[in-house]
Design a protein around this motif. Structure first.
Motif, mmCIF file in Angstrom:
data_model
loop_
_atom_site.group_PDB
_atom_site.id
_atom_site.type_symbol
_atom_site.label_atom_id
_atom_site.label_comp_id
_atom_site.label_asym_id
_atom_site.label_seq_id
_atom_site.Cartn_x
_atom_site.Cartn_y
_atom_site.Cartn_z
ATOM 1 N N ILE A 95 0.880 -1.173 0.000
ATOM 2 C CA ILE A 95 0.000 0.000 0.000
ATOM 3 C C ILE A 95 0.912 1.215 0.000
ATOM 4 N N GLY C 106 -9.589 -11.422 4.822
ATOM 5 C CA GLY C 106 -8.970 -10.163 5.217
ATOM 6 C C GLY C 106 -7.472 -10.167 4.935
ATOM 7 N N PHE C 114 -4.635 -4.015 -0.316
ATOM 8 C CA PHE C 114 -5.768 -3.195 0.120
ATOM 9 C C PHE C 114 -5.732 -3.019 1.629
ATOM 10 N N LYS C 115 -6.019 -1.831 2.080
ATOM 11 C CA LYS C 115 -6.093 -1.562 3.517
ATOM 12 C C LYS C 115 -7.431 -2.133 4.010
ATOM 13 N N VAL C 116 -7.373 -2.976 5.019
ATOM 14 C CA VAL C 116 -8.583 -3.577 5.579
ATOM 15 C C VAL C 116 -9.048 -2.724 6.753
ATOM 16 N N VAL C 117 -10.233 -2.188 6.614
ATOM 17 C CA VAL C 117 -10.743 -1.235 7.595
ATOM 18 C C VAL C 117 -12.166 -1.598 8.017
ATOM 19 N N HIS D 262 -8.201 -4.167 10.289
ATOM 20 C CA HIS D 262 -9.305 -4.183 11.253
ATOM 21 C C HIS D 262 -10.488 -4.957 10.705
#
Lengths: 292, 292, 292, 292
Positions: A95, C106, C114-117, D262
């Motif tokens: 990222i 996840g 990808f940022k997992v939020v 998260h």
């Protein structure tokens, strides 16, 4: 590098352009014609964009064995080098954030899918900081203080000024060399930041330059010297010149066979329609050769 | 478009540069200062590279509902438009070939992972032919004769000359309009080639232009007019000029907020080191703004 | 869908699996053998991953003409559909965030860059919200209240339950239909959120399904029916079965010619080494067919 | 590896599955319960897909300093390893061909944008051959004879059988070791083919395995042992089992913190709607976890 009144210049580091040569010329101190081969299209793309796209990966792997997938990386500077580095890391699952001072390059970063941030916004949570700016003190002690444990910092831009390494040589910090070109800088609370090549160029210190890139550079220089030597009296004055576009194209054409690439030739009718000579040059001088 | 002695020109089609304006100037027939806004960096990138990267997909989908994955595509021309088209199609799983006349652009295509071929080498087996050249008769009748049943051909370059559509209006071929902008040209043996927009620009005929792109273009034009109007006597003569880089950067900076992009400001020390004004312009005039 | 004692089931929406069929079987209420063709490999990949990779772009363009480059997007759910949507948008320059409930998916999102939020972390600043979960109320009124002016929300998952659209039908909100399938929901302060297809499936409502995908699905169903019909007494009981792997492979092999793809055949020696029949099946039943 | 009646097995090479263990079980010779941890989802993805995506680049760079851009590469086998290798090389500008025996994997390669060919169709003109098959003699002497001067061949699959290296040890060929793990095999006409690691696994011989991958593998094994040890009498018989999905998910969840990822928690209402326990497992056993 003077040679019977001619001068070709290869920027020893990638600074975007051989600034000092233009300064010399401006000051009226240039005593021979000079050719700025650093900014010929072919050399630029290979030395900076295409080469760095690979050497950032190579340099990081050889020094730290880091896994790229999922890593959060900030690339400072979105010129040719920054574009190569961020594209490669993104392609492998990192990222990537970008910092920029120039709104045009900043907008390019947006369109390429990178969040444009100030370094301070992300410095606390990124895993890797890479400088590609041509600038100095882009990462300063204050920012290094806020980096997280186990994060790493390296320089792909120029010289050894982009990271303020000198600021890390203070009594309260301990340096531990864990392998050649890799230092752990240790804060009093035990936090370790991994500094590569002591802030010198990662790709020159810790990765290799493919022979193909060297061939492009050497061909460009040789052609520049031949041109300066053969040019009729008066074509070049005591000034700085870019490589004639036709020679730039010639360098490229000499390297196409490697890829078994087959160019198309213009028909007479097409050449006339475009107002071009069938043998080139094919573009006006201000053409920019986007890579993608 | 003349306005009290000023002239701004937007190339009505993407031909790389407003050639005729330079021809007018060369012939001494230009009676006012003119600004070539078409080749300002920001406009070029958005109108050509970034916009076409999306509109090639949009145009093909709306007309033919084709699936991109696995399709074999040849993109003729690897300028800004060709780069946008080939990157988008590759990203969605198409296998893309490129044709080029210029060795520099050809070498760029190689480094971006595209096989550079002559059209004749692939014309028999590709599913889609896309022209992006600014040239004429890039796909001729002989080549159309050899395309396979069900393949399609369209133009993303300029005008309606890139595909030799006139050559398809002969008695032995039947045209069948299957929906607006989509013709099946039917050979005597039943083979059908799908021609989009009768060879006119696919993105203008069959897709939309995002408002963001229009905003970039309109801002560029407005600033050019303001500059020409406000410029002190003598700054511009009866010639063709590029938009001053600082204005180009200003167009970009006005559009950064959309992306919540945060630029970094140079410190005094850094500006001095780089020999730059903190407010720009940030690059020499010959800088090329690679996209990636 | 019962046919002389056989039952094939195609999940009418992409919910990951035809849950209700397994529930019927568990409850002992299944009176014929049934084949879950929805989860055959080939159909799954095409209906969900490959098709949605394209239709998310198509659906958004046709309804809103949005530019993808630089847009901030959150994709809720990282199953086959979410993977397709996020890969396509990232490839075109969007910045994509992912939400997930399953740690394995996840972690996959992380490795894909990808940022997992959690949705709440990004809901205030994203431009587009896309649901791909198979779940209900994934985007609730509270979150819709916090979306920014001009942002859009759509559903690529299943049914019309993923976005809590009912919660938007309250007196203080005004709905304005700006074109078919596109509603502006207007808050009292003037904020507009763009709702596509009233929360129903975007790809079924606003884009097309390529014939190639339909061919895969129809072939799979037809082969399942043939198998159930021809199977010797006793091969299938009153239970739910997956399509035999060999048939799954057969569906794939029938579609390879479209791509001029040439498979390699095992030699006798190789087949023996691998313990495989030269004609397949080539994988154990638990094999997962990663796409990339 | 037997331990008080339990057995966990990690496939020493990536062969897709620990075949011999299943053979032992089939032959009734397995005297303890065994757990096939090799095929747990998390371990598979990391050991094969994610790790090889990086190590193919690392292995090639460290041994040969090759530039990836523009190289023509054939990847034999499009399983997890082949998918990782081809994605990485394509991302860095190589032109990649794929060979496959399985029509499903072949179709996946098509949809991912790779031309599926027989090795003989491309062997004469590719620059690099990479085997990822789990098979033997995938590249035989006849094909090695036809490779071009300066091309290279290496194995990312399993064991040392994929390339028929033995066939190269004949009197008319000269071997020259140019650096560790790198041999030039020289034909009588002077042609050189570069063989890496004598056909053994490139990633084990010539690159490193990131500690993150080792952590995934070790965690998976440890949990499998704990499960076998703690399981109540009768849960496991003398057979081969896959790691329970819940444990697989647990391995993943333990590694999410590294990425500051998260997860979202199901509400009671959502869990009921999906028929899931809020703590997992979240997928049916046959779910395939596409990567993209």
């Amino acid at each position: 590098m003077t040679s019977g009144g001619v001068l070709t210049v290869v920027s020893p580091q990638r600074v975007g352009s051989p600034t000092w040569l233009y300064q010399l010329s401006k000051a009226g101190k240039l005593c021979v014609p000079a050719m700025n081969v650093n900014d010929s299209v072919t050399k630029q793309k290979f030395d900076n964009l295409y080469c760095c796209r690979e050497s950032i990966l190579d340099g990081l792997k050889r020094t730290t064995d880091v896994m790229f997938g999922g890593k959060q990386v900030v690339v400072c500077g979105y010129g040719e080098v920054g574009k190569g580095c961020s594209a490669a890391l993104k392609a492998l699952g990192a990222i990537v954030y970008v910092t920029e001072i120039d709104p045009i390059c900043g907008l390019q970063a947006c369109m390429d899918g990178f969040k444009v941030v100030k370094l301070n916004e992300v410095i606390r949570h990124v895993d890797v900081v890479i400088t590609c700016t041509g600038n100095k003190n882009v990462v300063n002690r204050d920012q290094l203080d806020r980096m997280k444990n186990g994060s790493m910092v390296c320089n792909m831009g120029h010289s050894n000024t982009e990271i303020d390494v000198a600021s890390l040589r203070t009594p309260e910090l301990t340096w531990e060399r864990v392998r050649p070109q890799v230092d752990h800088v240790i804060w009093p609370d035990g936090k370790r930041v991994i500094l590569l090549a002591e802030g010198r160029l990662l790709n020159l210190s810790c990765s290799t330059v493919p022979t193909f890139v060297l061939s492009i550079t050497a061909t460009t220089q040789a052609l520049a010297l031949i041109e300066l030597y053969n040019a009729p009296e008066g074509r070049y004055k005591q000034d700085v010149y870019l490589l004639p576009k036709k020679m730039d194209e010639y360098v490229a054409s000499l390297h196409l066979a490697t890829f078994d690439a087959h160019l198309t030739e213009l028909t007479d009718e097409q050449a006339k329609y475009l107002g071009l000579n069938k043998n080139g040059p094919f573009k006006p001088n201000y053409y920019r050769y986007t890579s993608r």
